[in-house]
Design an enzyme around this catalytic site. Structure first.
Site, PDB file in Angstrom:
ATOM      1  N   ARG A   1      45.243  28.291  35.384  1.00  0.00           N
ATOM      2  CA  ARG A   1      44.110  28.316  36.330  1.00  0.00           C
ATOM      3  C   ARG A   1      43.874  26.963  36.999  1.00  0.00           C
ATOM      4  O   ARG A   1      42.732  26.583  37.242  1.00  0.00           O
ATOM      5  CB  ARG A   1      42.819  28.772  35.629  1.00  0.00           C
ATOM      6  CG  ARG A   1      42.842  30.226  35.161  1.00  0.00           C
ATOM      7  CD  ARG A   1      42.358  31.155  36.271  1.00  0.00           C
ATOM      8  NE  ARG A   1      42.436  32.543  35.871  1.00  0.00           N
ATOM      9  CZ  ARG A   1      41.382  33.276  35.485  1.00  0.00           C
ATOM     10  NH1 ARG A   1      40.190  32.755  35.453  1.00  0.00           N
ATOM     11  NH2 ARG A   1      41.540  34.541  35.167  1.00  0.00           N
TER      12      ARG A   1
ATOM     13  N   ARG B   1      37.781  27.366  40.418  1.00  0.00           N
ATOM     14  CA  ARG B   1      36.409  26.969  40.751  1.00  0.00           C
ATOM     15  C   ARG B   1      35.965  25.610  40.238  1.00  0.00           C
ATOM     16  O   ARG B   1      34.899  25.144  40.616  1.00  0.00           O
ATOM     17  CB  ARG B   1      35.431  28.044  40.260  1.00  0.00           C
ATOM     18  CG  ARG B   1      35.514  29.313  41.098  1.00  0.00           C
ATOM     19  CD  ARG B   1      34.808  30.460  40.425  1.00  0.00           C
ATOM     20  NE  ARG B   1      35.552  30.855  39.241  1.00  0.00           N
ATOM     21  CZ  ARG B   1      35.246  31.902  38.473  1.00  0.00           C
ATOM     22  NH1 ARG B   1      34.180  32.635  38.763  1.00  0.00           N
ATOM     23  NH2 ARG B   1      35.971  32.210  37.424  1.00  0.00           N
TER      24      ARG B   1
ATOM     25  N   ARG C   1      37.637  29.369  49.383  1.00  0.00           N
ATOM     26  CA  ARG C   1      37.255  30.744  49.063  1.00  0.00           C
ATOM     27  C   ARG C   1      36.109  31.206  49.981  1.00  0.00           C
ATOM     28  O   ARG C   1      36.107  32.346  50.450  1.00  0.00           O
ATOM     29  CB  ARG C   1      36.840  30.879  47.602  1.00  0.00           C
ATOM     30  CG  ARG C   1      36.678  32.340  47.204  1.00  0.00           C
ATOM     31  CD  ARG C   1      36.152  32.511  45.814  1.00  0.00           C
ATOM     32  NE  ARG C   1      34.841  31.900  45.666  1.00  0.00           N
ATOM     33  CZ  ARG C   1      34.093  31.941  44.582  1.00  0.00           C
ATOM     34  NH1 ARG C   1      34.527  32.551  43.518  1.00  0.00           N
ATOM     35  NH2 ARG C   1      32.925  31.359  44.539  1.00  0.00           N
TER      36      ARG C   1
ATOM     37  N   ASP D   1      46.409  37.192  41.374  1.00  0.00           N
ATOM     38  CA  ASP D   1      45.765  37.653  40.145  1.00  0.00           C
ATOM     39  C   ASP D   1      46.653  38.676  39.466  1.00  0.00           C
ATOM     40  O   ASP D   1      47.515  39.278  40.114  1.00  0.00           O
ATOM     41  CB  ASP D   1      44.393  38.271  40.453  1.00  0.00           C
ATOM     42  CG  ASP D   1      43.548  38.329  39.196  1.00  0.00           C
ATOM     43  OD1 ASP D   1      43.030  37.278  38.780  1.00  0.00           O
ATOM     44  OD2 ASP D   1      43.438  39.408  38.587  1.00  0.00           O
TER      45      ASP D   1
ATOM     46  N   TYR E   1      42.396  46.631  31.364  1.00  0.00           N
ATOM     47  CA  TYR E   1      41.491  46.652  32.528  1.00  0.00           C
ATOM     48  C   TYR E   1      41.475  48.027  33.197  1.00  0.00           C
ATOM     49  O   TYR E   1      40.436  48.511  33.647  1.00  0.00           O
ATOM     50  CB  TYR E   1      41.892  45.574  33.542  1.00  0.00           C
ATOM     51  CG  TYR E   1      41.607  44.175  33.049  1.00  0.00           C
ATOM     52  CD1 TYR E   1      40.331  43.629  33.173  1.00  0.00           C
ATOM     53  CD2 TYR E   1      42.586  43.408  32.431  1.00  0.00           C
ATOM     54  CE1 TYR E   1      40.046  42.352  32.708  1.00  0.00           C
ATOM     55  CE2 TYR E   1      42.312  42.129  31.965  1.00  0.00           C
ATOM     56  CZ  TYR E   1      41.040  41.603  32.105  1.00  0.00           C
ATOM     57  OH  TYR E   1      40.761  40.352  31.631  1.00  0.00           O
TER      58      TYR E   1
HETATM   59  O1  CP3 Z   1      46.572  29.792  37.176  1.00  0.00           O
HETATM   60  C1  CP3 Z   1      46.343  29.785  38.414  1.00  0.00           C
HETATM   61  O2  CP3 Z   1      45.796  28.821  38.983  1.00  0.00           O
HETATM   62  C2  CP3 Z   1      46.856  30.940  39.242  1.00  0.00           C
HETATM   63  C3  CP3 Z   1      45.949  31.960  39.578  1.00  0.00           C
HETATM   64  C4  CP3 Z   1      45.473  33.000  38.562  1.00  0.00           C
HETATM   65  C5  CP3 Z   1      44.221  33.643  38.696  1.00  0.00           C
HETATM   66  N1  CP3 Z   1      44.135  34.612  37.760  1.00  0.00           N
HETATM   67  C6  CP3 Z   1      43.223  33.315  39.728  1.00  0.00           C
HETATM   68  C7  CP3 Z   1      41.844  33.799  39.561  1.00  0.00           C
HETATM   69  C8  CP3 Z   1      46.110  33.563  37.462  1.00  0.00           C
HETATM   70  C9  CP3 Z   1      47.454  33.208  36.836  1.00  0.00           C
HETATM   71  C10 CP3 Z   1      45.260  34.589  36.965  1.00  0.00           C
HETATM   72  C11 CP3 Z   1      45.616  35.465  35.831  1.00  0.00           C
HETATM   73  C12 CP3 Z   1      44.599  36.370  35.261  1.00  0.00           C
HETATM   74  N2  CP3 Z   1      43.655  37.110  35.914  1.00  0.00           N
HETATM   75  C13 CP3 Z   1      44.533  36.712  33.890  1.00  0.00           C
HETATM   76  C14 CP3 Z   1      45.476  36.227  32.824  1.00  0.00           C
HETATM   77  C15 CP3 Z   1      45.232  34.830  32.427  1.00  0.00           C
HETATM   78  C16 CP3 Z   1      43.968  34.618  31.650  1.00  0.00           C
HETATM   79  O3  CP3 Z   1      43.110  33.888  32.148  1.00  0.00           O
HETATM   80  O4  CP3 Z   1      43.881  35.177  30.545  1.00  0.00           O
HETATM   81  C17 CP3 Z   1      43.483  37.628  33.740  1.00  0.00           C
HETATM   82  C18 CP3 Z   1      43.020  38.248  32.440  1.00  0.00           C
HETATM   83  C19 CP3 Z   1      42.945  37.882  35.029  1.00  0.00           C
HETATM   84  C20 CP3 Z   1      41.866  38.842  35.376  1.00  0.00           C
HETATM   85  C21 CP3 Z   1      40.751  38.163  36.061  1.00  0.00           C
HETATM   86  N3  CP3 Z   1      40.786  37.676  37.360  1.00  0.00           N
HETATM   87  C22 CP3 Z   1      39.473  37.863  35.541  1.00  0.00           C
HETATM   88  C23 CP3 Z   1      39.021  38.203  34.139  1.00  0.00           C
HETATM   89  C24 CP3 Z   1      38.765  37.215  36.557  1.00  0.00           C
HETATM   90  C25 CP3 Z   1      37.325  36.798  36.556  1.00  0.00           C
HETATM   91  C26 CP3 Z   1      37.170  35.473  35.937  1.00  0.00           C
HETATM   92  C27 CP3 Z   1      35.773  34.936  36.158  1.00  0.00           C
HETATM   93  O5  CP3 Z   1      35.466  34.018  35.395  1.00  0.00           O
HETATM   94  O6  CP3 Z   1      35.049  35.394  37.040  1.00  0.00           O
HETATM   95  C28 CP3 Z   1      39.616  37.071  37.663  1.00  0.00           C
HETATM   96  C29 CP3 Z   1      39.326  36.394  38.947  1.00  0.00           C
HETATM   97  C30 CP3 Z   1      40.088  35.148  39.218  1.00  0.00           C
HETATM   98  N4  CP3 Z   1      41.436  35.051  39.188  1.00  0.00           N
HETATM   99  C31 CP3 Z   1      39.568  33.891  39.637  1.00  0.00           C
HETATM  100  C32 CP3 Z   1      40.650  33.047  39.878  1.00  0.00           C
HETATM  101  C33 CP3 Z   1      40.646  31.632  40.392  1.00  0.00           C
HETATM  102  C34 CP3 Z   1      38.106  33.569  39.855  1.00  0.00           C
HETATM  103  C35 CP3 Z   1      37.674  34.276  41.094  1.00  0.00           C
HETATM  104  C36 CP3 Z   1      36.740  33.502  41.942  1.00  0.00           C
HETATM  105  O7  CP3 Z   1      37.184  32.585  42.665  1.00  0.00           O
HETATM  106  O8  CP3 Z   1      35.550  33.820  41.900  1.00  0.00           O
END
Ligand code: CP3
Length: 354
Positions: free
Chosen positions: A27, A31, A40, A77, A154
């Site tokens: 990640r 944010r 964003r 994602d 999910y």
């Molecule tokens: O690592 C990186 O920088 C690459 C981008 C990336 C994102 N999600 C961006 C993202 C990667 C590799 C993921 C993988 C992902 N997404 C996983 C597996 C890795 C982990 O963290 O366990 C999972 C379970 C998800 C599903 C997901 N997507 C969730 C649970 C959420 C919400 C998180 C939250 O705190 O709100 C997301 C959204 C998401 N994916 C964000 C980002 C930067 C936040 C969205 C935003 O900008 O509001």
């Protein structure tokens, strides 16, 4: 063959000698960076950001402008696949991802197809192509997907979950239905990841965020088996270079031998396992990625450096280690502390690579 200016990350995954331990952060685009929040806002929302190749490229590169990271990771994602299957992904502020049409029964599984990576998912491939072009060979680009089990949690729960009762009910009351779903998702992941490689991804990572909520036997049956199928189906060489595959099961420290047996190149570790123990068990078969607790970035710089030193000495001499956090960086971390972490890895690892 495309020349890379810094291939330390790929070399460490393949256990070739390196000058210092490579580092990136799960990640790393996100944010905790004010510039991410600005981009964003420009895109409107998170999925619009993922679907806009130029802006997805911009946020991928943002952390690389701040820090000397050894790899870039595609900004996207894991939930793009279920979205492309027609489940209707949406994000509610503060509540994480949700699906309008979750999978509830066999008829729902029968209805879903394998998405075309250059069709419904073409926006992801466009992002990969744009990022590769803009990276200009500085560092390798990591492509990724979720594991079938993690994606299915999910898809069946309809969003994030704490107890996973719906998917476990399906696993134990209707295992055939769940296996049908996992098999379709595994086929989708294979075609999606191979398309990412064709579009320019130089390494692949599979996120099994929720494999660790299963018993050892159920982990092998519902999660690991499908990751093994994926490893078997992946393009492992492209453009004259090996494309390493990393499997990350959060809380999977008990099962490292089983994970290594899939034939993956590397295992991602969370912070609940000692890296010295992991290396003693599987270090002759695979490289290791990890594994500092992401919450350590709340500590003062001296404490962060001390923790980095501890993990480096745990892994010890030689190649085969990619430094990372044990899970994604928290959104309220001070970016300067991320910088302290990355610099500490590069500086303190040099004596281990003489
Ligand atoms: O690592 C990186 O920088 C690459 C981008 C990336 C994102 N999600 C961006 C993202 C990667 C590799 C993921 C993988 C992902 N997404 C996983 C597996 C890795 C982990 O963290 O366990 C999972 C379970 C998800 C599903 C997901 N997507 C969730 C649970 C959420 C919400 C998180 C939250 O705190 O709100 C997301 C959204 C998401 N994916 C964000 C980002 C930067 C936040 C969205 C935003 O900008 O509001």
């Amino acid at each position: 063959m495309n020349e890379l200016k810094n291939d330390r990350y790929l070399r460490a995954l393949l256990k070739q000698p390196v000058d210092k331990t490579p580092v990136w952060m799960m990640r790393q685009a996100g944010r905790y960076l004010p510039e991410y929040k600005a981009t964003r806002a420009q895109a409107g929302d998170f999925m619009s950001l993922c679907k806009n190749a130029e802006l997805a490229c911009e946020v991928t590169l943002q952390p690389l402008r701040r820090f000397p990271l050894d790899a870039a990771i595609l900004f996207s994602d894991i939930l793009t696949i279920p979205d492309a299957m027609g489940l209707g992904l949406y994000f509610e502020t503060g509540e994480g991802p949700k699906f309008e049409r979750p999978i509830t029964c066999k008829a729902d599984v029968d209805k879903i197809g394998i998405p075309d990576p250059e069709g419904e998912l073409q926006y992801v491939m466009n992002a990969v192509r744009t990022i590769r072009r803009e990276l200009k060979g500085e560092v390798p680009l990591i492509g990724f997907s979720g594991s079938p089990w993690t994606l299915a949690t999910y898809m069946v729960e309809g969003g994030s979950s704490k107890a996973f009762t719906k998917i476990k009910k399906m696993a134990f009351a209707e295992p055939k239905t769940l296996h049908l779903l996992l098999d379709k998702v595994a086929d989708s992941v294979i075609s999606y990841l191979n398309a990412q490689v064709a579009a320019g991804a130089q390494s692949l990572m599979i996120f099994d965020t929720w494999g660790g909520v299963l018993s050892p036997r159920d982990y092998r049956e519902f999660s690991l088996q499908y990751m093994a199928k994926i490893v078997d189906g992946l393009t492992r060489e492209n453009d004259g270079r090996k494309v390493p595959v990393t499997l990350f099961t959060k809380n999977g420290g008990m099962w490292l031998e089983d994970i290594a047996a899939t034939g993956c190149d590397a295992i991602g570790l969370d912070w609940t396992i000692d890296i010295a123990n992991a290396k003693a068990r599987v270090g002759d078969k695979v490289a290791l990625q990890g594994n500092m607790d992401p919450s350590m970035l709340y500590a003062p710089p001296q404490r962060i450096r001390e923790e980095v030193a501890h993990i480096l000495s745990g892994f010890g001499e030689g190649t085969g280690h990619v430094f990372n956090l044990g899970h994604g960086i928290h959104l309220d971390v001070d970016p300067e502390h991320a910088g302290v972490f990355i610099d500490a890895v590069h500086e303190l690892s040099q004596p281990y690579h003489k």
